[in-house]
Write a protein that holds these residues in place. Structure first.
Motif, PDB file in Angstrom:
ATOM      1  N   GLU A  49      -7.478 -22.168  -3.556  1.00  0.00           N
ATOM      2  CA  GLU A  49      -6.435 -21.438  -2.847  1.00  0.00           C
ATOM      3  C   GLU A  49      -5.973 -20.331  -3.786  1.00  0.00           C
ATOM      4  O   GLU A  49      -5.694 -20.591  -4.957  1.00  0.00           O
ATOM      5  N   ALA A  50      -5.908 -19.111  -3.280  1.00  0.00           N
ATOM      6  CA  ALA A  50      -5.474 -17.983  -4.107  1.00  0.00           C
ATOM      7  C   ALA A  50      -4.532 -17.097  -3.316  1.00  0.00           C
ATOM      8  O   ALA A  50      -4.703 -16.907  -2.107  1.00  0.00           O
ATOM      9  N   THR A  51      -3.533 -16.557  -4.014  1.00  0.00           N
ATOM     10  CA  THR A  51      -2.571 -15.643  -3.421  1.00  0.00           C
ATOM     11  C   THR A  51      -2.487 -14.395  -4.286  1.00  0.00           C
ATOM     12  O   THR A  51      -2.309 -14.480  -5.504  1.00  0.00           O
ATOM     13  N   ILE A  52      -2.631 -13.248  -3.638  1.00  0.00           N
ATOM     14  CA  ILE A  52      -2.564 -11.951  -4.310  1.00  0.00           C
ATOM     15  C   ILE A  52      -1.284 -11.250  -3.876  1.00  0.00           C
ATOM     16  O   ILE A  52      -0.997 -11.165  -2.677  1.00  0.00           O
ATOM     17  N   ASP A  53      -0.536 -10.752  -4.823  1.00  0.00           N
ATOM     18  CA  ASP A  53       0.663  -9.969  -4.526  1.00  0.00           C
ATOM     19  C   ASP A  53       0.224  -8.559  -4.137  1.00  0.00           C
ATOM     20  O   ASP A  53      -0.116  -7.743  -4.995  1.00  0.00           O
ATOM     21  N   ALA A  54       0.198  -8.263  -2.842  1.00  0.00           N
ATOM     22  CA  ALA A  54      -0.281  -6.970  -2.345  1.00  0.00           C
ATOM     23  C   ALA A  54       0.599  -5.815  -2.799  1.00  0.00           C
ATOM     24  O   ALA A  54       0.137  -4.672  -2.901  1.00  0.00           O
ATOM     25  N   ARG A  55       1.853  -6.091  -3.107  1.00  0.00           N
ATOM     26  CA  ARG A  55       2.773  -5.035  -3.566  1.00  0.00           C
ATOM     27  C   ARG A  55       2.371  -4.497  -4.930  1.00  0.00           C
ATOM     28  O   ARG A  55       2.742  -3.398  -5.301  1.00  0.00           O
ATOM     29  N   ALA A  56       1.575  -5.278  -5.681  1.00  0.00           N
ATOM     30  CA  ALA A  56       1.194  -4.903  -7.041  1.00  0.00           C
ATOM     31  C   ALA A  56      -0.079  -4.063  -7.078  1.00  0.00           C
ATOM     32  O   ALA A  56      -0.678  -3.891  -8.127  1.00  0.00           O
ATOM     33  N   LEU A  57      -0.496  -3.524  -5.956  1.00  0.00           N
ATOM     34  CA  LEU A  57      -1.697  -2.694  -5.884  1.00  0.00           C
ATOM     35  C   LEU A  57      -1.609  -1.517  -6.854  1.00  0.00           C
ATOM     36  O   LEU A  57      -0.568  -0.878  -6.975  1.00  0.00           O
ATOM     37  N   TRP A  58      -2.724  -1.236  -7.533  1.00  0.00           N
ATOM     38  CA  TRP A  58      -2.803  -0.099  -8.444  1.00  0.00           C
ATOM     39  C   TRP A  58      -4.190   0.514  -8.344  1.00  0.00           C
ATOM     40  O   TRP A  58      -5.193  -0.175  -8.524  1.00  0.00           O
ATOM     41  N   SER A  59      -4.235   1.821  -8.035  1.00  0.00           N
ATOM     42  CA  SER A  59      -5.514   2.528  -7.979  1.00  0.00           C
ATOM     43  C   SER A  59      -5.564   3.679  -8.972  1.00  0.00           C
ATOM     44  O   SER A  59      -6.558   4.382  -9.047  1.00  0.00           O
ATOM     45  N   GLY A  60      -4.479   3.866  -9.716  1.00  0.00           N
ATOM     46  CA  GLY A  60      -4.434   4.940 -10.701  1.00  0.00           C
ATOM     47  C   GLY A  60      -3.824   6.230 -10.179  1.00  0.00           C
ATOM     48  O   GLY A  60      -3.630   7.175 -10.936  1.00  0.00           O
ATOM     49  N   GLU A  61      -3.501   6.286  -8.904  1.00  0.00           N
ATOM     50  CA  GLU A  61      -2.919   7.480  -8.287  1.00  0.00           C
ATOM     51  C   GLU A  61      -1.679   7.046  -7.494  1.00  0.00           C
ATOM     52  O   GLU A  61      -1.813   6.437  -6.428  1.00  0.00           O
ATOM     53  N   PRO A  62      -0.469   7.339  -7.983  1.00  0.00           N
ATOM     54  CA  PRO A  62       0.754   6.833  -7.344  1.00  0.00           C
ATOM     55  C   PRO A  62       0.890   7.181  -5.862  1.00  0.00           C
ATOM     56  O   PRO A  62       1.314   6.326  -5.064  1.00  0.00           O
ATOM     57  N   ASP A  63       0.543   8.404  -5.455  1.00  0.00           N
ATOM     58  CA  ASP A  63       0.661   8.761  -4.036  1.00  0.00           C
ATOM     59  C   ASP A  63      -0.309   7.940  -3.182  1.00  0.00           C
ATOM     60  O   ASP A  63       0.041   7.483  -2.091  1.00  0.00           O
ATOM     61  N   ARG A  64      -1.521   7.757  -3.658  1.00  0.00           N
ATOM     62  CA  ARG A  64      -2.496   6.938  -2.931  1.00  0.00           C
ATOM     63  C   ARG A  64      -2.018   5.486  -2.870  1.00  0.00           C
ATOM     64  O   ARG A  64      -2.104   4.837  -1.834  1.00  0.00           O
ATOM     65  N   ASP A  65      -1.485   4.979  -3.989  1.00  0.00           N
ATOM     66  CA  ASP A  65      -0.980   3.606  -4.002  1.00  0.00           C
ATOM     67  C   ASP A  65       0.111   3.419  -2.953  1.00  0.00           C
ATOM     68  O   ASP A  65       0.121   2.423  -2.224  1.00  0.00           O
ATOM     69  N   ALA A  66       1.025   4.375  -2.864  1.00  0.00           N
ATOM     70  CA  ALA A  66       2.103   4.295  -1.864  1.00  0.00           C
ATOM     71  C   ALA A  66       1.519   4.290  -0.453  1.00  0.00           C
ATOM     72  O   ALA A  66       1.974   3.533   0.413  1.00  0.00           O
ATOM     73  N   HIS A  67       0.501   5.119  -0.207  1.00  0.00           N
ATOM     74  CA  HIS A  67      -0.122   5.146   1.114  1.00  0.00           C
ATOM     75  C   HIS A  67      -0.830   3.824   1.412  1.00  0.00           C
ATOM     76  O   HIS A  67      -0.729   3.291   2.530  1.00  0.00           O
ATOM     77  N   LEU A  68      -1.528   3.265   0.434  1.00  0.00           N
ATOM     78  CA  LEU A  68      -2.230   1.986   0.641  1.00  0.00           C
ATOM     79  C   LEU A  68      -1.254   0.830   0.879  1.00  0.00           C
ATOM     80  O   LEU A  68      -1.575  -0.116   1.589  1.00  0.00           O
ATOM     81  N   ARG A  69      -0.049   0.927   0.308  1.00  0.00           N
ATOM     82  CA  ARG A  69       0.964  -0.112   0.527  1.00  0.00           C
ATOM     83  C   ARG A  69       1.660   0.057   1.883  1.00  0.00           C
ATOM     84  O   ARG A  69       2.279  -0.877   2.382  1.00  0.00           O
ATOM     85  N   SER A  70       1.578   1.239   2.471  1.00  0.00           N
ATOM     86  CA  SER A  70       2.300   1.559   3.708  1.00  0.00           C
ATOM     87  C   SER A  70       1.722   0.832   4.917  1.00  0.00           C
ATOM     88  O   SER A  70       0.673   0.182   4.843  1.00  0.00           O
ATOM     89  N   ALA A  71       2.379   1.007   6.058  1.00  0.00           N
ATOM     90  CA  ALA A  71       1.925   0.390   7.311  1.00  0.00           C
ATOM     91  C   ALA A  71       0.567   0.925   7.754  1.00  0.00           C
ATOM     92  O   ALA A  71      -0.120   0.280   8.541  1.00  0.00           O
ATOM     93  N   ASP A  72       0.129   2.068   7.233  1.00  0.00           N
ATOM     94  CA  ASP A  72      -1.207   2.577   7.566  1.00  0.00           C
ATOM     95  C   ASP A  72      -2.311   1.661   7.046  1.00  0.00           C
ATOM     96  O   ASP A  72      -3.399   1.612   7.620  1.00  0.00           O
ATOM     97  N   PHE A  73      -2.035   0.959   5.951  1.00  0.00           N
ATOM     98  CA  PHE A  73      -3.051   0.108   5.338  1.00  0.00           C
ATOM     99  C   PHE A  73      -2.551  -1.338   5.222  1.00  0.00           C
ATOM    100  O   PHE A  73      -2.665  -2.102   6.165  1.00  0.00           O
ATOM    101  N   LEU A  74      -2.019  -1.740   4.074  1.00  0.00           N
ATOM    102  CA  LEU A  74      -1.669  -3.140   3.849  1.00  0.00           C
ATOM    103  C   LEU A  74      -0.312  -3.562   4.399  1.00  0.00           C
ATOM    104  O   LEU A  74      -0.059  -4.748   4.559  1.00  0.00           O
ATOM    105  N   ASP A  75       0.571  -2.614   4.661  1.00  0.00           N
ATOM    106  CA  ASP A  75       1.894  -2.919   5.223  1.00  0.00           C
ATOM    107  C   ASP A  75       2.591  -4.005   4.410  1.00  0.00           C
ATOM    108  O   ASP A  75       2.989  -5.045   4.929  1.00  0.00           O
TER     109      ASP A  75
END
Length: 184
Positions: A49-75
């Protein structure tokens, strides 16, 4: 059967998706928690069993990270965790297994199969507050799968002027797991 826990400081998940038809974008999640029931003498009966904190996403680009965390992607405001629960379904090599289970992203649960490679185990130091309180037994695993993001409701996209899409449909996922034997 031995009980293990995933060491969140040394366990991570990575995703990789096609971007602009010409390259791949990778992102990472730290703070992965979980538990594993695993015995080297009977690896085919392992569960995880594994749980990932989706809020901790990091891709190296803050604007992209914010978009990936948004309702468009991971919500992540409504779905802060990504979860996997599964069991070994098949041994496919000396140290390789198929783990079948359920993957939950954005609140959508679908079947998933992880290709898992067992890296082995070792007695290692265990540091707490600058003091070695070891040794602790650690085991390592690498798990990989590919999903179609649309299966989980991650469907945002934009078409490019000359054809093609900004984001590919397939997402490759790799989990590097370091498990510690729970001796309690």
């Amino acid at each position: 059967m031995s009980k293990w826990f995933l060491e969140p400081g040394h366990t991570s998940a990575e995703f990789c998706a096609r971007h602009m038809m010409v390259t791949y974008v990778r992102g990472h999640f730290k703070n992965v928690h979980g538990k594993l029931v695993f015995d080297e003498k009977d690896p085919a009966s392992a569960t995880v069993e594994a749980t990932i904190d989706a809020r901790a996403l990091w891709s190296g680009e803050p604007d992209r990270d914010a978009h990936l965390r948004s309702a468009d992607f991971l919500d992540v405001e409504r779905h802060p965790e990504i979860r996997f629960r599964g069991r070994v379904a098949q041994r496919v090599g000396a140290l390789d297994y198929k783990v079948k289970g359920e993957l939950t992203i954005r609140g959508v649960t679908r079947p998933a199969v992880l290709d898992v490679h067992y890296l082995g185990r070792w007695a290692t130091p265990w540091w707490e507050g600058g003091v070695d309180k070891g040794p602790k037994i650690r085991a390592g695993f690498v798990a990989k799968t590919t999903i179609n993001r649309h299966d989980f409701g991650v469907s945002w996209n934009s078409q490019l002027e000359l054809g093609g899409a900004v984001v590919g449909d397939e997402v490759q996922i790799t989990i590097d797991a370091e498990a510690i034997l729970d001796e309690s």
